[in-house]
Design a protein around this motif. Structure first.
Motif, PDB file in Angstrom:
ATOM      1  N   ALA A 284      12.324  34.199  -7.578  1.00  0.00           N
ATOM      2  CA  ALA A 284      13.520  34.275  -6.923  1.00  0.00           C
ATOM      3  C   ALA A 284      13.685  34.950  -5.581  1.00  0.00           C
ATOM      4  O   ALA A 284      14.335  34.658  -4.821  1.00  0.00           O
ATOM      5  CB  ALA A 284      14.845  34.801  -8.051  1.00  0.00           C
TER       6      ALA A 284
ATOM      7  N   LEU B  12      20.354  30.266  -5.431  1.00  0.00           N
ATOM      8  CA  LEU B  12      20.483  31.734  -5.223  1.00  0.00           C
ATOM      9  C   LEU B  12      22.139  32.074  -4.602  1.00  0.00           C
ATOM     10  O   LEU B  12      22.139  31.508  -3.740  1.00  0.00           O
ATOM     11  CB  LEU B  12      19.542  32.648  -4.538  1.00  0.00           C
TER      12      LEU B  12
ATOM     13  N   ASP C 261      13.550  38.612 -10.617  1.00  0.00           N
ATOM     14  CA  ASP C 261      12.388  37.760 -10.744  1.00  0.00           C
ATOM     15  C   ASP C 261      11.559  37.575  -9.412  1.00  0.00           C
ATOM     16  O   ASP C 261      12.029  37.537  -8.456  1.00  0.00           O
ATOM     17  CB  ASP C 261      13.066  36.405 -11.188  1.00  0.00           C
TER      18      ASP C 261
ATOM     19  N   TYR D 167      20.420  23.924 -14.646  1.00  0.00           N
ATOM     20  CA  TYR D 167      19.939  25.443 -13.919  1.00  0.00           C
ATOM     21  C   TYR D 167      20.090  26.150 -15.126  1.00  0.00           C
ATOM     22  O   TYR D 167      20.892  26.048 -15.839  1.00  0.00           O
ATOM     23  CB  TYR D 167      21.002  25.642 -12.982  1.00  0.00           C
TER      24      TYR D 167
ATOM     25  N   ALA E 237      20.732  34.643  -9.717  1.00  0.00           N
ATOM     26  CA  ALA E 237      19.484  33.510  -9.421  1.00  0.00           C
ATOM     27  C   ALA E 237      19.643  32.835 -10.645  1.00  0.00           C
ATOM     28  O   ALA E 237      19.604  32.978 -11.861  1.00  0.00           O
ATOM     29  CB  ALA E 237      18.268  34.502  -9.341  1.00  0.00           C
ATOM     30  N   GLU E 238      19.218  31.362 -10.228  1.00  0.00           N
ATOM     31  CA  GLU E 238      19.032  30.296 -11.185  1.00  0.00           C
ATOM     32  C   GLU E 238      17.935  29.555 -10.898  1.00  0.00           C
ATOM     33  O   GLU E 238      17.455  29.310  -9.849  1.00  0.00           O
ATOM     34  CB  GLU E 238      20.123  29.491 -11.366  1.00  0.00           C
ATOM     35  N   THR E 239      17.316  28.752 -11.906  1.00  0.00           N
ATOM     36  CA  THR E 239      16.127  28.007 -11.671  1.00  0.00           C
ATOM     37  C   THR E 239      16.500  26.722 -12.443  1.00  0.00           C
ATOM     38  O   THR E 239      17.269  26.539 -13.228  1.00  0.00           O
ATOM     39  CB  THR E 239      14.766  28.403 -12.182  1.00  0.00           C
TER      40      THR E 239
ATOM     41  N   TYR F  50      15.251  26.822  -6.629  1.00  0.00           N
ATOM     42  CA  TYR F  50      15.997  27.991  -7.154  1.00  0.00           C
ATOM     43  C   TYR F  50      17.430  28.260  -6.371  1.00  0.00           C
ATOM     44  O   TYR F  50      17.371  27.846  -5.133  1.00  0.00           O
ATOM     45  CB  TYR F  50      15.144  29.327  -6.290  1.00  0.00           C
TER      46      TYR F  50
ATOM     47  N   ALA G 182      11.744  33.310  -2.981  1.00  0.00           N
ATOM     48  CA  ALA G 182      12.506  32.121  -2.471  1.00  0.00           C
ATOM     49  C   ALA G 182      13.566  32.800  -1.581  1.00  0.00           C
ATOM     50  O   ALA G 182      14.037  32.012  -0.625  1.00  0.00           O
ATOM     51  CB  ALA G 182      13.224  31.369  -3.694  1.00  0.00           C
TER      52      ALA G 182
ATOM     53  N   TYR H 154       7.527  26.073   0.093  1.00  0.00           N
ATOM     54  CA  TYR H 154       8.935  26.282   0.015  1.00  0.00           C
ATOM     55  C   TYR H 154       9.558  25.350   0.949  1.00  0.00           C
ATOM     56  O   TYR H 154       9.136  25.155   2.379  1.00  0.00           O
ATOM     57  CB  TYR H 154       9.484  27.731   0.366  1.00  0.00           C
TER      58      TYR H 154
END
Length: 126
Positions: free
Chosen positions: A40, A79, A37, A30, A67-69, A77, A43, A110
């Motif tokens: 984000a 979150l 973003d 991640y 937030a991370e991807t 994502y 999502a 999603y």
């Protein structure tokens, strides 16, 4: 002698740059992104809507705390969200933190992978 020391310094500099690049790129891991973003935010909205429908509770997104991807065959994502909902049993509004994972496939569809109630510290870690 000057040529040798210059060459050694150049090799050391290249080695340090290479090491920094390798450590910055965690394949499959991640990567933190801006809380604002666009992906984000989309999502987060999806997660709140999907969980509201599943639990038949009207969750509202208060904020995205972290937030991370993760790039896979699509994007995960991860979150940390602050959400609120109305508690029917005592007629009050409740706010809680949740850690969610939302997967967006290559067709930009999603799906909510996980939703866990967890406290998030200032940096978004539980």
């Amino acid at each position: 002698m000057k040529r040798i020391s210059s060459a050694v310094l150049m090799l050391i500099a290249l080695a340090l740059i290479g090491a920094a690049v390798v450590s910055a790129q965690k394949t499959g891991g991640y990567k933190e992104i801006d809380k604002a973003d666009e992906g984000a935010a989309a999502a987060a909205e999806f997660a709140v809507k999907d969980q509201s429908e599943k639990k038949e509770i009207a969750y509202k997104l208060v904020s995205v705390e972290k937030a991370e991807t993760q790039v896979v065959a699509g994007i995960n994502y991860r979150l940390c969200l602050k959400v609120s909902h109305h508690k029917q049993d005592d007629d009050t509004d409740a706010t809680e933190f949740v850690r969610v994972v939302v997967y967006r496939n290559l067709q930009k569809e999603y799906s909510l992978t996980s939703w866990n109630e967890e406290e998030c510290s200032k940096d978004g870690e539980p």
